[in-house]
Design a protein around this motif. Structure first.
Motif, PDB file in Angstrom:
ATOM      1  N   LEU A  58      -3.109   6.469  -0.592  1.00 25.06           N
ATOM      2  CA  LEU A  58      -4.422   6.350  -0.271  1.00 25.06           C
ATOM      3  C   LEU A  58      -4.634   7.175   0.643  1.00 25.06           C
ATOM      4  N   MET A  59      -3.907   8.416   1.265  1.00 24.10           N
ATOM      5  CA  MET A  59      -4.139   9.735   2.105  1.00 24.10           C
ATOM      6  C   MET A  59      -4.952  10.668   0.887  1.00 24.10           C
ATOM      7  N   CYS A  69       0.929   4.010   1.551  1.00 26.05           N
ATOM      8  CA  CYS A  69      -0.075   4.955   2.425  1.00 26.05           C
ATOM      9  C   CYS A  69      -0.175   6.580   1.912  1.00 26.05           C
ATOM     10  N   GLN A  70       0.583   7.367   1.483  1.00 21.58           N
ATOM     11  CA  GLN A  70       0.763   9.045   0.788  1.00 21.58           C
ATOM     12  C   GLN A  70      -0.314   8.892   0.246  1.00 21.58           C
ATOM     13  N   LEU A 125       0.463  -1.653  -0.223  1.00 17.03           N
ATOM     14  CA  LEU A 125      -0.169   0.459   0.184  1.00 17.03           C
ATOM     15  C   LEU A 125       0.931   1.319   0.145  1.00 17.03           C
TER      16      LEU A 125
END
Lengths: 189, 189
Positions: free
Chosen positions: A35-36, A32-33, A30
């Motif tokens: 996904l944010m 994460c950046q 994933l």
């Protein structure tokens, strides 16, 4: 969502039979950046729905849903694929996964969706719409209101959207794919 | 982590046989704001490990791991409980869940953990240590380095910590529970 589309073009893999592999950034490893950013985009698009809860399905829906929940300031509930012994009163529905060619049940504790809730459903993919319709079924059993459905990636050619339209809620897909073939990925528009 | 401990006291339910039910905020319904605080706390505690990847297990590890990954600016990989047909080269390990009284395998694509990686393992619970040891097994098979293990809640009386200590990496639990009995929850310290 341009950032997502560029990433799909760079790192997504178009496999045979309409499968898009995005497990390097969306559903195994994933980013994460990214996904944010996806969470921010869902929050922006569904800002006027006055949603009180987000509902998704384990496991691949959790990351985008939790980022959207963080940005919107509301809790996420994820439907489980097995009923824990600690969940006495569960809502059940049924999903057929075409990608995995198997059927499974999903369960959600009745405790966490109340008739007064305004529910936003979020998932990683919209393909044939089986998972999305199971989420709708759960919300309807809870006598709550669905205010929207958000998908990270929609495979338009599998027509899941057609099973959801005309239900009166807002539907948003952040990347809409028209065609997957010969290793090529073609977006709508 | 005081915020977490207060929340466990308020909303956690101590069931028979050492089970702590936290499904109203940690592993079914998710309090995304609390989860971000958990991510920040993991990032703070593991700031000096120079971790390059976070490894967790679906489904309940994903939310805390993805918040930590966002705060630390590194990707998360979640071990799956079934091998997708699109994952040809997988690392396997084995977990025994005492809570669910069943065994399952976990799989991680070999593609995403390289020998140069410094891996931080994160999970929601540390109980007997079976899942934690399966994650260690996966990282060792990939010939990568484990730099730390972080758990949201540790059930100290189930002694998982004893199977992990003396391995040379940092171990952090945000809430350490000494005793669960008669509906009571007692923290260490």
């Amino acid at each position: 969502m341009e950032l997502l589309k560029q990433r799909i073009l760079r790192d997504g893999k178009s496999l045979s039979e309409g499968v898009l592999k995005v497990d390097s950034f969306i559903n195994h490893q994933l980013d994460c950046q990214l996904l944010m950013c996806i969470g921010v985009e869902f929050a922006r698009r569904f800002a006027y729905t006055r949603a009180t809860k987000i509902l998704t399905i384990e496991a691949s829906g959790i990351a985008p849903a939790v980022m959207a929940g963080y940005c919107m300031g509301i809790p996420v509930i994820y439907a489980k694929k097995a009923q824990p012994c600690t969940m006495p009163d569960a809502l059940h529905s049924h999903v057929h996964s075409f990608t995995k060619n198997k059927d499974y049940d999903i369960v959600v504790s009745r405790e966490y969706i109340k008739p007064t809730d305004r529910v936003l459903c979020i998932d990683d993919f919209l393909a044939y719409g089986s998972a999305a319709n199971a989420l709708i079924d759960i919300v309807e059993q809870a006598q709550a209101t669905i205010v929207g459905m958000g998908f990270v990636i929609e495979k338009v050619f599998q027509h899941g959207y057609d099973t959801l339209r005309n239900k009166g809620f807002q539907i948003e897909s952040l990347a809409r794919i028209e065609e997957l073939s010969d290793g090529k990925i073609k977006f709508c528009d």
